[in-house]
Design a protein around this motif. Structure first.
Motif, PDB file in Angstrom:
ATOM      1  N   GLY A 149      86.320  22.635  -6.763  1.00  0.00           N
ATOM      2  CA  GLY A 149      86.409  21.920  -5.499  1.00  0.00           C
ATOM      3  C   GLY A 149      85.538  20.699  -5.375  1.00  0.00           C
ATOM      4  O   GLY A 149      85.400  20.140  -4.270  1.00  0.00           O
ATOM      5  N   GLU A 150      84.958  20.221  -6.477  1.00  0.00           N
ATOM      6  CA  GLU A 150      84.181  18.991  -6.422  1.00  0.00           C
ATOM      7  C   GLU A 150      85.122  17.802  -6.189  1.00  0.00           C
ATOM      8  O   GLU A 150      86.295  17.839  -6.584  1.00  0.00           O
ATOM      9  N   PRO A 151      84.654  16.737  -5.573  1.00  0.00           N
ATOM     10  CA  PRO A 151      85.528  15.595  -5.301  1.00  0.00           C
ATOM     11  C   PRO A 151      86.090  14.978  -6.577  1.00  0.00           C
ATOM     12  O   PRO A 151      85.387  14.833  -7.580  1.00  0.00           O
ATOM     13  N   ALA A 152      87.368  14.640  -6.511  1.00  0.00           N
ATOM     14  CA  ALA A 152      88.018  13.947  -7.625  1.00  0.00           C
ATOM     15  C   ALA A 152      88.139  12.453  -7.354  1.00  0.00           C
ATOM     16  O   ALA A 152      88.451  11.688  -8.258  1.00  0.00           O
ATOM     17  N   ASP A 166      90.282  14.557  -1.023  1.00  0.00           N
ATOM     18  CA  ASP A 166      89.408  14.036  -2.078  1.00  0.00           C
ATOM     19  C   ASP A 166      89.162  15.081  -3.164  1.00  0.00           C
ATOM     20  O   ASP A 166      88.421  14.829  -4.119  1.00  0.00           O
ATOM     21  N   ARG A 167      89.771  16.264  -3.031  1.00  0.00           N
ATOM     22  CA  ARG A 167      89.638  17.276  -4.072  1.00  0.00           C
ATOM     23  C   ARG A 167      91.009  17.839  -4.431  1.00  0.00           C
ATOM     24  O   ARG A 167      91.994  17.648  -3.697  1.00  0.00           O
ATOM     25  N   VAL A 168      91.074  18.530  -5.543  1.00  0.00           N
ATOM     26  CA  VAL A 168      92.341  19.068  -6.043  1.00  0.00           C
ATOM     27  C   VAL A 168      92.966  19.993  -5.012  1.00  0.00           C
ATOM     28  O   VAL A 168      92.294  20.841  -4.416  1.00  0.00           O
ATOM     29  N   GLN A 169      94.267  19.808  -4.807  1.00  0.00           N
ATOM     30  CA  GLN A 169      95.041  20.663  -3.919  1.00  0.00           C
ATOM     31  C   GLN A 169      96.232  21.260  -4.681  1.00  0.00           C
ATOM     32  O   GLN A 169      96.833  20.583  -5.502  1.00  0.00           O
ATOM     33  N   PRO A 170      96.534  22.533  -4.434  1.00  0.00           N
ATOM     34  CA  PRO A 170      95.816  23.426  -3.521  1.00  0.00           C
ATOM     35  C   PRO A 170      94.458  23.822  -4.085  1.00  0.00           C
ATOM     36  O   PRO A 170      94.286  23.857  -5.306  1.00  0.00           O
ATOM     37  N   HIS A 171      93.523  24.090  -3.205  1.00  0.00           N
ATOM     38  CA  HIS A 171      92.255  24.639  -3.656  1.00  0.00           C
ATOM     39  C   HIS A 171      92.399  26.152  -3.715  1.00  0.00           C
ATOM     40  O   HIS A 171      92.887  26.772  -2.779  1.00  0.00           O
ATOM     41  N   ALA A 172      92.003  26.739  -4.848  1.00  0.00           N
ATOM     42  CA  ALA A 172      92.144  28.184  -5.045  1.00  0.00           C
ATOM     43  C   ALA A 172      90.757  28.825  -5.034  1.00  0.00           C
ATOM     44  O   ALA A 172      90.059  28.833  -6.054  1.00  0.00           O
ATOM     45  N   PRO A 173      90.328  29.364  -3.900  1.00  0.00           N
ATOM     46  CA  PRO A 173      89.001  29.990  -3.827  1.00  0.00           C
ATOM     47  C   PRO A 173      88.890  31.131  -4.846  1.00  0.00           C
ATOM     48  O   PRO A 173      89.789  31.948  -4.993  1.00  0.00           O
ATOM     49  N   GLY A 174      87.797  31.191  -5.548  1.00  0.00           N
ATOM     50  CA  GLY A 174      87.580  32.261  -6.518  1.00  0.00           C
ATOM     51  C   GLY A 174      88.006  31.917  -7.928  1.00  0.00           C
ATOM     52  O   GLY A 174      87.561  32.554  -8.888  1.00  0.00           O
TER      53      GLY A 174
END
Length: 339
Positions: A149-152, A166-174
């Motif tokens: 989840g760091e900014p791209a 500003d970060r990869v989507q979808p974000h996948a927690p875990g």
């Protein structure tokens, strides 16, 4: 159960997914059917290996996306994706997408280094930058940052009718905690640990401190845990080739033994400039294999495995091997199938 330090907690398997060039659909369907069977048998994980410009799985993420829709519980992994073929930003998007589709079951394993036969493929893979590509650990670090989840980019917000992140989507927690490094050297084990990854060990290691395979692998496992924030709780999975013969036909047993015998000479000394050491394939009854594993110094350090299926066998052979692993070998090692 053999006298190991702890019972086997997590049982997985790894397949290369071979296919006939004239009928590739059948081979890919066979791989998906084996993953479904693995879930039915109670395996905890199923892993696929890549093969670029060969007759095996070239797109493991696409295969696991399909597998995610055929299964509901089993963890799905890659062992491993060589990052020399990948753009970390685009791969992060694919990994996150499949993790969301699978309900948080994806376990991506990666490795670094130049693509195999790079001189032959570089003009197709990187026609304008082949002499400037970095195939080292920085490629993994970039992937980890994007997955976690760091900014791209420095831009986000609304532009016209479109909304940008500003970060990869979808974000996948875990997902960031389920990233694995396929390492065969002390340097790789330490790097993976210092960056909070899990460690995949296989049937191939570099002969650095010894020419005893189990002792080399043991040194990698201990180095990894010595440098990982989780210490002794850091996850390590071992991936040897095991071929139980409990329910095999006489013809299958003969084929399995011939396969292992053909590959045995490479296990006796380091191979090539990289001084690679290979573990012998384990063929026999589940009781015999369990006894040999109990004497393996590295196996005694782990409670997770992803046993590798041998190459070039038939679908029915893999069904027999997986069934024997789940119903005979796993229980002999103290494992209990998932419900």
């Amino acid at each position: 159960m053999p006298p190991t330090s702890q019972p086997l907690r997590t049982l997985g398997f790894l397949t290369i997914g071979l296919f006939d060039e004239a009928d590739p659909g059948r081979g890919h369907t066979s791989t998906l059917e084996l993953i479904e069977l693995g879930e039915q048998l109670g395996f905890d994980s199923a892993w696929v290996r890549h093969r670029h410009l060969q007759y095996g799985i070239s797109s493991p993420i696409a295969v696991l996306a399909a597998a995610s829709q055929r299964t509901s519980r089993i963890a799905l992994g890659t062992a491993v994706i060589p990052l020399g073929w990948e753009n970390p930003l685009r791969l992060a998007e694919d990994l996150a997408t499949v993790d969301i589709l699978s309900g948080g079951r994806l376990n991506p394993g990666v490795s670094v280094g130049p693509p195999m036969h790079y001189d032959q493929v570089k003009s197709a893979l990187y026609p304008d930058t082949d002499d400037r590509e970095d195939f080292g650990y920085e490629r993994v670090r970039r992937l980890l940052d994007f997955v976690r989840g760091e900014p791209a980019t420095g831009f986000s917000g609304t532009e016209g009718f479109e909304v940008f992140s500003d970060r990869v989507q979808p974000h996948a927690p875990g997902l960031g905690r389920r990233m694995w490094y396929g390492g065969g050297s002390l340097r790789s084990a330490r790097w993976a640990a210092e960056h909070g990854m899990n460690l995949l060990t296989s049937s191939v290691v570099k002969a650095e401190e010894s020419e005893d395979f189990a002792q080399i692998q043991l040194s990698h496992i201990r180095t990894f845990r010595d440098h990982h924030p989780d210490g002794e709780r850091a996850r390590v999975s071992q991936g040897l080739v095991v071929i139980p013969t409990d329910t095999a036909t006489p013809e299958q047993r003969a084929k399995y033994l011939a396969y292992a015998d053909k590959r045995l000479p490479r296990t006796r000394a380091p191979q090539g400039a990289g001084r690679l050491m290979f573990a012998p394939d384990l063929v026999g009854t589940s009781a015999e294999i369990a006894e040999r594993l109990s004497a393996d110094a590295a196996f005694r350090e782990v409670d997770e495995v992803a046993f590798a299926l041998p190459f070039t066998f038939e679908h029915d052979d893999y069904v027999q091997i997986l069934t024997d692993i789940a119903t005979h070998l796993g229980p002999a090692l103290g494992w209990r199938p998932a419900s």
